[in-house]
Design a protein around this motif. Structure first.
Motif, short mmCIF file in Angstrom:
data_model
loop_
_atom_site.label_atom_id
_atom_site.label_comp_id
_atom_site.label_asym_id
_atom_site.label_seq_id
_atom_site.Cartn_x
_atom_site.Cartn_y
_atom_site.Cartn_z
N PRO A 26 8.29 -16.07 2.45
CA PRO A 26 8.13 -15.63 1.06
C PRO A 26 7.26 -14.38 1.00
N ARG A 27 7.69 -13.44 0.19
CA ARG A 27 6.93 -12.20 0.04
C ARG A 27 5.86 -12.38 -1.04
N PRO A 28 4.64 -11.97 -0.76
CA PRO A 28 3.62 -12.08 -1.80
C PRO A 28 3.93 -11.15 -2.96
N GLU A 29 3.70 -11.63 -4.16
CA GLU A 29 3.96 -10.82 -5.35
C GLU A 29 2.92 -9.72 -5.46
N PRO A 30 3.34 -8.45 -5.59
CA PRO A 30 2.36 -7.36 -5.67
C PRO A 30 1.44 -7.55 -6.87
N ALA A 31 0.23 -7.03 -6.74
CA ALA A 31 -0.72 -7.12 -7.85
C ALA A 31 -0.21 -6.27 -9.00
N LEU A 32 -0.10 -6.87 -10.16
CA LEU A 32 0.40 -6.18 -11.35
C LEU A 32 -0.75 -5.82 -12.27
N THR A 33 -0.62 -4.68 -12.92
CA THR A 33 -1.55 -4.28 -13.97
C THR A 33 -0.74 -3.79 -15.15
#
Length: 332
Positions: free
Chosen positions: A111-118
């Motif tokens: 599973p790919r980690p979800e990128p940090a969103l802003t």
């Protein structure tokens, strides 16, 4: 570099063909950055709208993709296999496979980690997509795809598409914040505000649709911009009602000219066409009408209109027109 349209290609199609060829022959390998819109305008000598249309066409073909913090890159990633591994060949539990055996790569199921969103990152991505593909193609799902996250992840930061549109306009107007206090000379102040708004519209052709006085979005940055201009009018003795009337007139001029500058053609896949490309694409039809001789004045012009020069000239005439009201005695 001048455009060669002898082959019957529109300017943006020539750019697409050139970049497609570079990608195909390895000049632009997977993961490498393709020229930005500004670089395209310099290299091919075209307008910004033409450059964004070319990149949008490449995105639709799946050849390029937007990567946050990097720009537009060639789709796919470089082969991570090292030269040593490639030379040795793949192995199995029993040892190396024969040279003639087909090489396969086990799919990466981790599973790919979800990128940090802003919120800021979402808004910037949405603006870039609207610039490249038009407002009608913008959706929460489309933004999520570009950011490589789930659509639900976006909703944790932005409640709806309507809120996203407000944030996009707010970002543009906040970035072009007007100085405080406004210049004392009302004409200087209005030219500063309206030329700044024109610059926003020319860089982001979809923006006028969202800033219309009737039916547009409401954002703090947009309201602050309107308040600034109304204060200029009120400082010359106009009432708030009169200031609103004047604001409506000058804003309608800027937005209307911007919509004229970025023509929206009816043909499929032809949105945000810049004026130069529009005139070139209609050349045969224009010559056909001119040959009939029924429109001598219209077809007596020497060249297509320079929309930026016309905007500047028209703005001067507009301010000349409201000068008597601004110089009149103060309202009771």
């Amino acid at each position: 570099m001048t455009m060669d349209t002898a082959g019957g290609l529109a300017p943006y199609e020539r750019i697409v063909a050139d970049l497609r060829a570079r990608i195909g022959d390895g000049g632009l390998p997977p993961g490498s950055r393709v020229p930005s819109t500004r670089e395209i305008t310099r290299e091919w000598g075209v307008a910004m709208a033409t450059a964004t249309k070319a990149l949008a066409a490449l995105r639709r073909e799946g050849l390029v993709e937007a990567v946050r913090g990097v720009g537009t890159v060639v789709s796919g990633t470089p082969d991570p296999e090292s030269p040593a591994e490639a030379e040795a060949g793949p192995t199995t539990a029993a040892g190396p496979t024969p040279d003639h055996a087909p090489r396969t790569r086990r799919p990466d199921t981790r599973p790919r980690p979800e990128p940090a969103l802003t919120r800021e990152g979402i808004v910037r991505t949405a603006i870039a997509l609207a610039d490249a593909e038009g407002l009608d193609n913008l959706s929460m799902r489309r933004v999520a795809t570009d950011l490589r996250v789930s659509t639900m992840a976006l909703y944790r930061h932005v409640a709806s598409k309507g809120e996203l549109l407000e944030e996009m306009i707010d970002h543009l107007y906040t970035a072009h914040e007007l100085p405080e206090p406004p210049p004392e000379d009302w004409r200087e102040a209005m030219e500063l505000a309206l030329v700044g708004e024109w610059d926003i519209y020319r860089a982001h052709p979809w923006a006028p649709r969202l800033t219309a006085m009737a039916g547009g979005v409401i954002s703090p940055g947009l309201v602050m911009n309107a308040e600034w201009m109304m204060r200029v009018f009120v400082s010359r003795g106009r009432t708030p009602d009169q200031a609103m009337e004047l604001l409506t007139v000058v804003s309608a001029y800027t937005a209307g000219m911007a919509l004229q500058a970025t023509l929206v053609a009816m043909e499929e896949h032809e949105e945000d066409t810049d004026a130069e490309s529009w005139w070139r694409s209609r050349g045969p039809r224009i010559r056909e009408l001119a040959a009939g001789g029924g429109f001598p004045v219209l077809f007596g012009v020497s060249a297509p209109p320079d929309i930026d020069a016309i905007f500047t000239s028209g703005l001067e005439r507009l301010l000349d027109g409201i000068a008597p009201l601004m110089d009149a005695p103060r309202a009771p």
